[in-house]
Design a protein around this motif. Structure first.
Motif, PDB file in Angstrom:
ATOM      1  N   HIS A 106       0.814  -1.381  -0.013  1.00 37.38           N
ATOM      2  CA  HIS A 106       0.058   0.102  -0.104  1.00 37.38           C
ATOM      3  C   HIS A 106       0.853   1.236  -0.044  1.00 37.38           C
ATOM      4  O   HIS A 106       0.535   2.206  -0.745  1.00 37.38           O
ATOM      5  N   GLY A 107       1.955   1.409   0.651  1.00 31.22           N
ATOM      6  CA  GLY A 107       2.810   2.648   0.867  1.00 31.22           C
ATOM      7  C   GLY A 107       3.825   2.537   2.017  1.00 31.22           C
ATOM      8  O   GLY A 107       4.986   2.843   1.703  1.00 31.22           O
ATOM      9  N   SER A 108       3.500   2.022   3.090  1.00 29.79           N
ATOM     10  CA  SER A 108       4.572   1.644   4.154  1.00 29.79           C
ATOM     11  C   SER A 108       4.111   0.462   5.042  1.00 29.79           C
ATOM     12  O   SER A 108       2.930   0.444   5.517  1.00 29.79           O
ATOM     13  N   VAL A 109       4.935  -0.507   5.270  1.00 27.73           N
ATOM     14  CA  VAL A 109       4.563  -1.626   5.878  1.00 27.73           C
ATOM     15  C   VAL A 109       4.201  -1.311   7.377  1.00 27.73           C
ATOM     16  O   VAL A 109       4.850  -0.333   7.863  1.00 27.73           O
ATOM     17  N   HIS A 110       3.620  -1.916   8.125  1.00 23.84           N
ATOM     18  CA  HIS A 110       3.176  -1.860   9.419  1.00 23.84           C
ATOM     19  C   HIS A 110       4.166  -2.764  10.566  1.00 23.84           C
ATOM     20  O   HIS A 110       5.035  -3.161   9.945  1.00 23.84           O
ATOM     21  N   ASN A 111       3.403  -2.950  11.545  1.00 24.21           N
ATOM     22  CA  ASN A 111       4.547  -3.515  12.745  1.00 24.21           C
ATOM     23  C   ASN A 111       4.819  -5.031  12.333  1.00 24.21           C
ATOM     24  O   ASN A 111       4.146  -5.837  12.572  1.00 24.21           O
ATOM     25  N   VAL A 112       5.994  -5.003  11.963  1.00 22.41           N
ATOM     26  CA  VAL A 112       6.685  -6.565  11.605  1.00 22.41           C
ATOM     27  C   VAL A 112       7.120  -7.022  12.877  1.00 22.41           C
ATOM     28  O   VAL A 112       7.549  -8.351  13.209  1.00 22.41           O
ATOM     29  N   MET A 113       7.480  -6.248  14.006  1.00 23.53           N
ATOM     30  CA  MET A 113       7.916  -6.657  15.331  1.00 23.53           C
ATOM     31  C   MET A 113       6.928  -7.521  15.723  1.00 23.53           C
ATOM     32  O   MET A 113       7.507  -8.385  16.786  1.00 23.53           O
ATOM     33  N   GLU A 145      13.772  -2.237  10.673  1.00 23.12           N
ATOM     34  CA  GLU A 145      13.637  -3.662  11.152  1.00 23.12           C
ATOM     35  C   GLU A 145      13.218  -4.631   9.965  1.00 23.12           C
ATOM     36  O   GLU A 145      13.656  -5.787   9.988  1.00 23.12           O
ATOM     37  N   THR A 146      12.866  -4.349   9.105  1.00 21.77           N
ATOM     38  CA  THR A 146      12.397  -5.257   8.041  1.00 21.77           C
ATOM     39  C   THR A 146      13.597  -5.755   7.086  1.00 21.77           C
ATOM     40  O   THR A 146      13.642  -7.026   6.964  1.00 21.77           O
ATOM     41  N   SER A 147      14.604  -4.980   7.134  1.00 18.97           N
ATOM     42  CA  SER A 147      15.847  -5.464   6.417  1.00 18.97           C
ATOM     43  C   SER A 147      16.536  -6.210   7.331  1.00 18.97           C
ATOM     44  O   SER A 147      17.381  -7.056   6.876  1.00 18.97           O
ATOM     45  N   LEU A 148      16.588  -6.020   8.398  1.00 23.51           N
ATOM     46  CA  LEU A 148      17.208  -6.967   9.725  1.00 23.51           C
ATOM     47  C   LEU A 148      16.595  -8.306   9.522  1.00 23.51           C
ATOM     48  O   LEU A 148      17.209  -9.327   9.582  1.00 23.51           O
ATOM     49  N   LEU A 149      15.182  -8.282   9.457  1.00 26.45           N
ATOM     50  CA  LEU A 149      14.585  -9.726   9.401  1.00 26.45           C
ATOM     51  C   LEU A 149      14.809 -10.370   8.142  1.00 26.45           C
ATOM     52  O   LEU A 149      15.129 -11.646   8.031  1.00 26.45           O
ATOM     53  N   LEU A 150      14.940  -9.609   6.999  1.00 22.45           N
ATOM     54  CA  LEU A 150      15.280 -10.407   5.673  1.00 22.45           C
ATOM     55  C   LEU A 150      16.638 -10.815   5.727  1.00 22.45           C
ATOM     56  O   LEU A 150      17.083 -11.846   5.255  1.00 22.45           O
TER      57      LEU A 150
END
Length: 428
Positions: free
Chosen positions: A339-346, A366-371
């Motif tokens: 949509h435009g910006s990811v929400h809370n992946v934590m 944090e998304t880049s860390l998870l990946l």
């Protein structure tokens, strides 16, 4: 002075007009305008009824995610500090209204010099704290004029941010050099704050305070928590799509149809949690599912008589339970990412759930860390999503390992609250 003139004489009028034009087409903008009409009267009443404490910490944040980052800090200083909150998005208003650790809370009025002056005069803050990146120039400039310390907590600047472009950087330097302290979430963010004119003394790396929030919430949820009238043990796998928009749902629903053909017994439970479960959104989701001939139930319709095993999709038409619901998931998809910006992946990471998201993730470090660690997968199409889900469902060991990597990442990043408080207490 040049950039203050440009901001107040040109940029602010353009933003004001744009905001009101957008309100003609967008409900949230209309709500924001309505709620700001008597904001000073509301704030004055609340402050008159507030606790009589010498120190006042004024926290500002834009929406729910940034509010979550402030909570552990607020709760740590609440006993001997009066707490005033301002926010931008209408989506955060219900969360603020039910929050017990606050003395006054209102929508932030438009960022004019006069409004900034009036806010400071009413609140009389000991310090002004911005969460993440929602920084308003006139507030910063006026706070500096009155020697009020300004602090950014969980601060971040995306690597591709337009703020770092040559012309914008010149403007933002005129703002950031007046900010007392930037508490950055990473070394990279600290370096980018320095590009915006902050000195070494004005920038420290403290980490992201949301890690404590989501981890504490995950630990607080009892394993035997009942969500669905005693029917929480479902024999089929559960995919939770959390905080979704229609763009996310288009991909999820198509992937779900693919999966129903590929899964041996044809059954996968999808729990859909729209970002804003308004009546219009729920109606829109139902219409789409009817078109695709997918059966569904709404969370508000559940009772002990309902057979959940026959359910394809459960639409969660209430707010405030997504973080807990992730406990039930075999796999979690985090919305906003188409949509435009990811929400809370934590939140799902803290629950040790393998995570999927779409391509728009630049807003969340944090998304880049998870990946990078292998705790999540990024997908671009429904076919890719269905493929990854199938692989995880076919290999429970891989699925569990992936989820545990995410939980470990959260645990490794704990401690940001204490590191931030160490600096914040110098000012309150």
């Amino acid at each position: 002075m040049f950039w203050r003139f440009v901001y107040n004489a040109l940029a602010l009028p353009i933003m004001f007009i744009g905001f009101h034009v957008a309100a003609c087409f967008n409900r949230k903008f209309r709500e924001g305008i309505i709620e700001r009409r008597d904001v000073f009267e509301k704030l004055n009443r609340q402050l008159n009824d507030a606790r009589n404490i010498e120190k006042t910490a004024w926290f500002h944040f834009t929406s729910v995610g940034e509010f979550e980052q402030t909570k552990p800090l607020i709760e740590a200083i609440y006993a001997d500090t009066r707490i005033v909150l301002t926010f931008f998005s209408p989506s955060v208003a219900p969360n603020v209204e039910s929050y017990p650790y606050v003395d006054a809370a209102v929508f932030l009025p438009f960022d004019t010099p006069r409004n900034a002056e009036r806010l400071i005069d009413l609140i009389q803050p000991t310090c002004l704290i911005f969460s993440r990146y929602d920084i308003w120039p006139n507030l910063v400039w006026k706070a500096s004029k009155y020697n009020i310390p300004t602090i950014i907590i969980a601060g971040t600047v995306q690597s591709g941010s337009k703020r770092l472009s040559l012309l914008a950087r010149s403007f933002f330097r005129s703002v950031h050099r007046h900010i007392t302290l930037h508490c950055a979430i990473s070394e990279d963010d600290a370096a980018r704050f320095q590009q915006l004119g902050s000195t070494n003394e004005q920038v420290v790396v403290t980490g992201d305070t949301r890690y404590e929030q989501v981890y504490g919430r995950a630990l607080s949820i009892a394993p035997d928590t009942v969500f669905f009238h005693g029917q929480d043990t479902l024999k089929h796998p559960i995919l939770i799509a959390g905080s979704t928009y229609s763009d996310d749902e288009a991909v999820v629903f198509e992937a779900y149809q693919i999966l129903r053909k590929d899964i041996p017994d044809g059954r996968l439970h999808l729990i859909l949690v729209p970002h804003e479960p308004t009546l219009d959104r729920i109606t829109e989701i139902k219409a789409e599912l009817n078109k695709k001939k997918i059966t569904y139930l709404c969370y508000s319709e559940l009772s002990s008589d309902v057979n959940l095993e026959s359910m394809d999709v459960l639409i969660v038409d209430t707010v405030g339970i997504l973080a807990k619901l992730y406990q039930l998931a075999d796999i979690a998809f985090v919305g906003g990412s188409f949509h435009g910006s990811v929400h809370n992946v934590m939140e799902p990471a803290a629950m040790a759930k393998p995570i999927l998201f779409g391509p728009t993730i630049q807003n969340a470090y944090e998304t880049s860390l998870l990946l990078e660690k292998g705790a999540a997968k990024l997908v671009h199409t429904p076919q890719q999503m269905a493929k990854v889900i199938t692989e995880w469902l076919d290999n429970s060991e891989s699925r569990i390992t992936t989820g545990n990597i995410g939980k470990q990442l959260v645990e490794e990043n704990l401690g940001a609250v204490e590191r931030t408080l160490e600096h914040l207490r110098k000012y309150v």
